[in-house]
Structure formats: C-alpha cells, structure tokens
Motif scaffolding. Structure first.
Motif, short mmCIF file in Angstrom:
data_model
loop_
_atom_site.label_atom_id
_atom_site.label_comp_id
_atom_site.label_asym_id
_atom_site.label_seq_id
_atom_site.Cartn_x
_atom_site.Cartn_y
_atom_site.Cartn_z
N GLY A 22 -11.66 -3.51 -50.54
CA GLY A 22 -12.23 -4.67 -49.87
C GLY A 22 -13.72 -4.51 -49.64
N GLY A 26 -16.40 -6.79 -51.35
CA GLY A 26 -17.29 -7.51 -50.44
C GLY A 26 -18.75 -7.28 -50.76
N HIS A 79 -18.53 -10.38 -42.61
CA HIS A 79 -18.13 -10.37 -44.02
C HIS A 79 -17.31 -9.12 -44.36
CE1 HIS A 79 -18.33 -11.05 -48.30
NE2 HIS A 79 -18.90 -9.87 -48.47
N SER A 83 -13.46 -8.74 -45.47
CA SER A 83 -13.20 -8.11 -46.77
C SER A 83 -12.20 -6.96 -46.64
CB SER A 83 -14.50 -7.61 -47.39
OG SER A 83 -15.36 -8.68 -47.69
N PHE A 143 -15.06 -11.70 -56.52
CA PHE A 143 -14.61 -10.87 -55.39
C PHE A 143 -13.17 -10.43 -55.63
CE2 PHE A 143 -12.01 -10.68 -51.58
CZ PHE A 143 -12.66 -9.73 -50.81
#
Length: 156
Positions: A22, A26, A79, A83, A143
């Motif tokens: 993640g 991210g 963020h 993520s 992503f």
C-alpha cells in the motif's frame, strides 16, 4: 468471559506485505498524479491540497495551488493511511492470486477507488468532482496495479 473480538487474517495472507505494498502503491500514485497534472499545465500541488482538504477543510483548496509543507504533510498522512488500509484489505483477498490475477484485481480495485472517490465521496467532499478526468482514472488504475505487483513481489 473474554469479550474481546480480534480479527484474524486469512491463512496465507501477509498483512505486513499488504501494508508495505500500500505504501509503495501510494507513493507511486502520488508521484504519477502530481507529474501528470504538471505535464497537463496545472500545478502539481493541486492534488495534495485536495487530499489535505479532507482533514483541513476546503480553505486549503486552490487557488493558489502552491507548495505548503503543512498542507503537504496533512495530505501525505491521509493518503498513506488510506493506502495502507487498502493494501491490508487487498492482502486479505489477493493472497491466493498469482501475478496476473493480482495485477487484474489491482486494476479493478484502482478503478473502483476512482469511482468511490470521485462519485461517491463527492457528497462529503464536493471538490473531488473537479478532478474527474483521465489523469485521475489512469493514476488510480496504476495505484491498483502497483499494489498487486508489489504484494506479489513482497510475498515470493
């Protein structure tokens, strides 16, 4: 009597790898989004300001879309927290997937996140509607694909 409820990861799911995947996805997303926005002739500081506005309020939105360390740090906190959560949830689902299926599942997750962020959450954060564009779609799909790839590489 133990009333504490504890969630367990599915057997074989590596939640630490999911969290790290993640973070990798991210960081890739943020660099890609800011780079593509800049290439389109807009300020790269616009996307972080939109994210920071989730916790700081719409007063941080452009104009001006200039650099501000406090706003950038707020954006990165939100963020990367999201993520990491997405990476952990992805790990719970995708731990059985091979590389191709993880990439496809990641792309689907990215596209789903785009729809949720830019059509669902606009009820709470209306400024996201202004970023309904190809850059946001491509960045979200990337992503997800980086998430799938990173998770598979980290769990080999």
């Amino acid at each position: 009597m133990n009333t504490h409820i504890q969630a367990e990861a599915p057997r074989g799911a590596d939640l630490k790898a999911g969290a790290l995947a993640g973070v990798i996805a991210g960081a890739t997303f943020m660099m890609m989004e800011m780079g593509l926005v800049a290439m389109a002739g807009q300020s790269p500081w616009g996307p972080p300001r939109m994210i920071a506005a989730i916790v700081m309020g719409p007063g941080v939105l452009p104009p001006p879309a200039t650099f501000d360390l406090t706003i950038l740090m707020a954006a990165m906190g939100v963020h990367f927290m999201l993520s990491i959560v997405i990476g952990v949830v992805f790990a719970m689902v995708a731990h059985r997937f091979g590389l191709l299926k993880a990439l496809l599942a990641g792309a689907a997750v990215g596209l789903g996140l785009y729809v949720v962020n830019f059509y669902g959450f606009t009820a709470f954060f209306p400024w996201f509607a202004m970023a309904r564009n190809a850059i946001s779609i491509v960045s979200h799909i990337a992503f997800g694909m980086v998430l799938g790839l990173s998770y598979r590489v980290l769990t080999k």
